[in-house]
Write a protein that holds these residues in place. Structure first.
Motif, PDB file in Angstrom:
ATOM      1  N   GLY A  58       0.796  -1.221   0.000  1.00 41.43           N
ATOM      2  CA  GLY A  58       0.000   0.000   0.000  1.00 41.43           C
ATOM      3  C   GLY A  58       0.828   1.271   0.000  1.00 41.43           C
ATOM      4  N   GLU A 114      -8.217   6.925   5.681  1.00 39.48           N
ATOM      5  CA  GLU A 114      -9.135   6.954   4.555  1.00 39.48           C
ATOM      6  C   GLU A 114      -8.423   6.713   3.226  1.00 39.48           C
ATOM      7  OE1 GLU A 114      -9.011   9.317   6.936  1.00 39.48           O
ATOM      8  OE2 GLU A 114     -10.783   8.536   7.995  1.00 39.48           O
ATOM      9  N   THR A 115      -7.161   7.073   3.137  1.00 34.55           N
ATOM     10  CA  THR A 115      -6.444   6.932   1.862  1.00 34.55           C
ATOM     11  C   THR A 115      -5.568   5.688   1.812  1.00 34.55           C
ATOM     12  OG1 THR A 115      -4.536   8.249   2.627  1.00 34.55           O
ATOM     13  CG2 THR A 115      -6.390   9.438   1.618  1.00 34.55           C
ATOM     14  N   HIS A 156      -5.731   1.853   2.011  1.00 28.87           N
ATOM     15  CA  HIS A 156      -6.685   0.739   1.978  1.00 28.87           C
ATOM     16  C   HIS A 156      -5.971  -0.570   2.309  1.00 28.87           C
ATOM     17  CE1 HIS A 156      -9.420   3.677   0.371  1.00 28.87           C
ATOM     18  NE2 HIS A 156      -8.595   3.926  -0.635  1.00 28.87           N
ATOM     19  N   GLU A 203      -5.838  -3.677   5.434  1.00 32.35           N
ATOM     20  CA  GLU A 203      -6.601  -4.230   6.555  1.00 32.35           C
ATOM     21  C   GLU A 203      -5.901  -3.971   7.883  1.00 32.35           C
ATOM     22  OE1 GLU A 203      -8.757  -8.431   7.904  1.00 32.35           O
ATOM     23  OE2 GLU A 203      -7.316  -8.410   6.236  1.00 32.35           O
TER      24      GLU A 203
END
Length: 358
Positions: A72, A132-133, A135, A137
């Motif tokens: 990510g 929020e930006t 993603h 888990e």
């Protein structure tokens, strides 16, 4: 057959790499058994690591998988390990170079300007990365995650983690030692009160463990950041406080880091350094107090091996523990910090009690 040969992690590394000659390790690490291997596919060296069953975890973890977090972060943070798929497993690429800790013999505690600027740039790149930006888990439930900007709630959860997962979880084995050192239940109550009242700041991604062994300089003097396992989303000032506490910069470089960190984070998200003049000290007090609980347990464990108590190491370990207790006396309300001889006696007493009950 040696213990090393019997390790399932080493056997797996040998199978993936196609032979013992392509496996290096285990590398020095506390929580994991780690090997560097070269898969026969021709890709560069990768790391295979698995948690040690005997390790004690004293830090809260936010993300389910470090490898997924690294995926990510690709393209958002400069110079972090890639993650490649090898036989169904996501393995991190091995960064070749030397840690900042390995360079200490040349520079002392001072960090060269070129390296210093890359650390500031890392902080700047983390600030825009939010829950929020990103993603990826996370482990914590939504109910256990403080709302954005709730710095008090963020730090309170860390205090509760120390109380429940470090102190209470190990009280049966180490409670007597803490008592002899003057660290009692009331100490954590005082700590919780002393770290309240933080200024609100917008949350962002935190590495939460930025010390010299987690920075690697490659041959081109590029700075790589490794070991993102303790990363979390929270108060950006917590990351700075942790970094300063672990790095032990000279006073002038610490002042410079604070100044340049403030400029960097404010240029990206205004308000990220709000209230730092008071709150940096408060969070640092928490880090000092946290060290009492983790370092006391680790000190006791480090003195014990298959032959019994390591008497020769006792004065050195007691001296380090005395420094930790002295630094945390204020936040924990310790009226009388025991001297080194008293700490040595407490550690020896704990060892005798544990050996008798084993």
């Amino acid at each position: 057959m040696t213990l090393l040969q019997e390790s399932t992690t080493r056997l797996r590394a040998r199978e993936i790499s196609g032979g013992e000659s392509a496996v290096v390790g285990p590398l020095k690490a506390y929580h994991h058994e780690t090997y560097v291997l070269s898969p026969p596919s021709g890709m560069g060296p990768v790391k295979l690591r698995e948690p040690r069953s005997t390790s004690l975890w004293f830090d809260r973890r936010c993300f389910q998988s470090e490898e997924e977090l690294l995926r990510g972060l690709k393209g958002r943070i400069d110079r972090v390990p890639d993650v490649v798929d090898v036989e169904g497993m996501g393995l991190q690429t091995f960064i070749e170079g030397r840690t900042l800790g390995a360079h200490r013999w040349r520079w002392g505690r001072r960090v060269p300007d070129a390296v210093f600027e890359q650390i500031v740039a890392l902080f700047r790149q983390m600030v825009p990365i939010t829950a929020e930006t990103l993603h990826v888990e996370r482990r914590c439930s939504p109910q256990d995650a403080p709302e954005d900007g709730d710095t008090d709630g963020f730090l309170k959860r860390l205090v509760v983690f120390v109380e429940e997962q470090v102190y209470a979880a190990n009280r049966a084995r180490f409670g007597g030692l803490f008592e002899e050192l003057g660290v009692r239940d009331a100490s954590l109550v005082r700590l919780g009160r002393s770290v309240a009242g933080l200024t609100e700041r917008p949350f962002c991604l935190l590495h939460a463990d930025l010390h010299r062994e987690n920075f690697i300089l490659d041959r081109r003097r590029g700075l790589w950041t490794i070991d993102w396992e303790l990363a979390m989303v929270g108060d950006p000032l917590y990351d700075l406080a942790t970094h300063l506490y672990l790095m032990r910069y000279p006073a002038d470089q610490e002042d410079r880091m604070i100044r340049e960190w403030c400029e960097a984070v404010e240029s990206v998200r205004p308000g990220s350094s709000r209230g730092w003049q008071r709150d940096l000290r408060v969070i640092t007090d928490f880090k000092r107090a946290q060290s009492v609980y983790t370092d006391t347990i680790r000190a006791a464990l480090s003195l014990h091996d298959e032959t019994g108590l390591r008497w020769a190491a006792l004065p050195r370990v007691a001296g380090k523990l005395h420094d930790v207790l002295t630094a945390a006396a204020g936040p924990l309300g310790l009226e009388d910090v025991p001297g080194r001889r008293e700490i040595m006696a407490a550690l020896a007493h704990r060892h005798r009690e544990y050996a008798a009950g084993a």
